[in-house]
Design a protein around this motif. Structure first.
Motif, PDB file in Angstrom:
ATOM      1  N   PRO A 270       9.052   4.241   7.758  1.00 42.09           N
ATOM      2  CA  PRO A 270       9.402   2.831   7.943  1.00 42.09           C
ATOM      3  C   PRO A 270      10.238   2.585   9.179  1.00 42.09           C
ATOM      4  N   VAL A 273      11.186  -1.613   7.515  1.00 48.06           N
ATOM      5  CA  VAL A 273      11.476  -1.508   6.082  1.00 48.06           C
ATOM      6  C   VAL A 273      12.498  -0.405   5.858  1.00 48.06           C
ATOM      7  N   LEU A 275      14.175   1.164   2.662  1.00 47.15           N
ATOM      8  CA  LEU A 275      14.257   1.216   1.208  1.00 47.15           C
ATOM      9  C   LEU A 275      15.525   1.956   0.803  1.00 47.15           C
ATOM     10  N   SER A 282      12.953   8.880  -3.176  1.00 45.06           N
ATOM     11  CA  SER A 282      12.246   7.667  -2.774  1.00 45.06           C
ATOM     12  C   SER A 282      11.928   7.738  -1.288  1.00 45.06           C
ATOM     13  N   VAL A 284       9.177   5.565   1.939  1.00 47.03           N
ATOM     14  CA  VAL A 284       8.274   4.455   2.270  1.00 47.03           C
ATOM     15  C   VAL A 284       7.326   4.891   3.379  1.00 47.03           C
ATOM     16  N   THR A 286       4.461   2.852   5.979  1.00 48.07           N
ATOM     17  CA  THR A 286       3.945   1.535   6.382  1.00 48.07           C
ATOM     18  C   THR A 286       2.652   1.705   7.168  1.00 48.07           C
ATOM     19  N   ALA A 292       2.518  -1.677   2.946  1.00 46.88           N
ATOM     20  CA  ALA A 292       3.615  -0.722   2.771  1.00 46.88           C
ATOM     21  C   ALA A 292       3.462  -0.053   1.412  1.00 46.88           C
ATOM     22  N   ALA A 294       5.666   2.328  -1.329  1.00 42.62           N
ATOM     23  CA  ALA A 294       6.925   2.949  -1.732  1.00 42.62           C
ATOM     24  C   ALA A 294       6.622   4.026  -2.768  1.00 42.62           C
ATOM     25  N   LEU A 319       9.744  -5.268  -1.537  1.00 42.46           N
ATOM     26  CA  LEU A 319       9.364  -3.902  -1.870  1.00 42.46           C
ATOM     27  C   LEU A 319      10.470  -3.229  -2.692  1.00 42.46           C
ATOM     28  N   THR A 320      11.716  -3.479  -2.339  1.00 41.51           N
ATOM     29  CA  THR A 320      12.843  -2.907  -3.072  1.00 41.51           C
ATOM     30  C   THR A 320      12.875  -3.410  -4.504  1.00 41.51           C
ATOM     31  N   ALA A 323      10.019  -1.730  -6.476  1.00 39.49           N
ATOM     32  CA  ALA A 323      10.262  -0.306  -6.711  1.00 39.49           C
ATOM     33  C   ALA A 323      11.347  -0.103  -7.759  1.00 39.49           C
TER      34      ALA A 323
END
Length: 348
Positions: A270, A273, A275, A282, A284, A286, A292, A294, A319-320, A323
């Motif tokens: 990312p 992004v 995260l 975790s 990410v 893209t 994207a 995750a 996205l957060t 997730a």
């Protein structure tokens, strides 16, 4: 014994034969699989349960586990696998008369029913003191009944205690492997758990092992992949998010699947992004500005969130939220609860 050696034969028997202690055996099985030596010994013994050498190796692995984790051994002692040394006896004496309260279990609590014996003797002493002590014997019997009720209540409470993981805050529930596809499907959010405006587009689907759109994520250990579930949501016909849940026999297997899946996922690390840390692992990936992915691991569960649509690759808040939503529900399922977590903030 503090190291739990006295329980080892019963633990090995439950691991290989099953029986009424299967739920507790699953906890031990999960702990063994977290250690390479334990995982090998367990796998060999499960393949050849009557092989003497395989059983001896499993016995050694269980002994080592309980000796190295005293808290876990103490937990097992509170379950049906714990074996009391002998029945405790409570005596209430009033002169020549004796009232005896006997239970079939001590510490840990009994797995079976409690036995109570009330004895008043000897006979000749009772005969001599019957008239004088009739009132006091009634009081003693009433007190014994109160103690019986208390003992039974304690036995029921401890006998039905949930599976625990020693060492965690407040002795949290053990994270058991999720094998049932229906349970795994429950990890997926429904429309009520999603932010306003999001509706189901396809699914949910679930199954055992690998299948559908979820291939084996551990080519050298496909048997470690237990179940999967997936669902897709859409908003205003232009934005979509797909949730995928894949469960494994152990956190170690899930961690290897995380690394393998991250390597296979097309895209770049990312840029826009960012995260925040979610779950145990975790990351990410893209793809341009419109997609994207995750990846999150929570215990023995791997989670994937595919966000697609205009600006998806730079929509870090959305996205957060997604997730974290899936991670919360995965944690609830592994804790033995019905997943009911909902999106914490709106995302669109």
């Amino acid at each position: 014994m503090g190291d739990g050696r006295g329980m080892v034969p019963d633990v090995v028997e439950a691991l290989l034969v099953g029986g009424p202690h299967q739920a507790v055996a699953d906890v031990v099985r999960a702990r063994l699989r977290m250690v390479p030596e334990g995982a090998r010994a367990l796998a060999e013994a499960e393949r050849s349960p009557k092989d003497v050498r395989a059983r001896e190796q499993l016995t050694a692995a269980v002994t080592q586990l309980l000796a190295s984790d005293v808290a876990f051994a103490q937990y097992l002692a509170t379950t049906g696998l714990g074996r009391p040394a002998g029945p405790p006896t409570v005596h209430l004496r009033t002169g020549p008369s004796t009232v005896q309260l006997r239970s079939t279990g001590a510490e840990p609590p009994p797995a079976g029913p409690t036995t109570v014996q009330l004895r008043v003797g000897p006979v000749d002493a009772r005969a001599r003191a019957l008239a004088a002590r009739r009132g006091s014997v009634g009081i003693v019997v009433a007190l014994a009944l109160v103690l019986i009720a208390a003992l039974v209540a304690v036995g029921v409470h401890l006998g039905s205690r949930p599976l625990m993981r020693p060492g965690g805050p407040g002795l949290a529930h053990a994270a058991l492997p999720l094998r049932d596809p229906e349970l795994v499907r429950g990890v997926l959010p429904d429309a009520r758990a999603m932010p306003a405006g999001w509706q189901v587009q396809s699914g949910p689907e679930s199954g055992s092992g690998s299948g559908g759109g979820v291939p084996c994520l551990l080519p050298d250990s496909c048997d470690q992949q237990l179940a999967y579930a997936t669902v897709r949501f859409g908003e205003s016909d232009i934005q979509t998010v797909e949730f995928t849940v894949v469960t494994f026999a152990s956190p170690e297997a899930a961690a290897r699947a995380f690394d393998t899946t991250l390597d296979r996922t097309a895209g770049e690390d990312p840029g826009a992004v960012s995260l925040p840390p979610i779950g145990d692992q975790s990351a990410v990936r893209t793809r341009g500005s419109s997609a994207a992915v995750a990846l999150v691991r929570v215990g023995g569960v791997l989670l994937l969130v595919h966000d697609a649509g205009p600006g998806a690759a730079v929509a870090a808040p959305a996205l957060t939220v997604f997730a974290r939503l899936l991670a919360d529900r995965a944690r609830q399922a592994q804790d033995g609860r019905t997943p009911d977590a909902a999106a914490r903030t709106a995302a669109g």
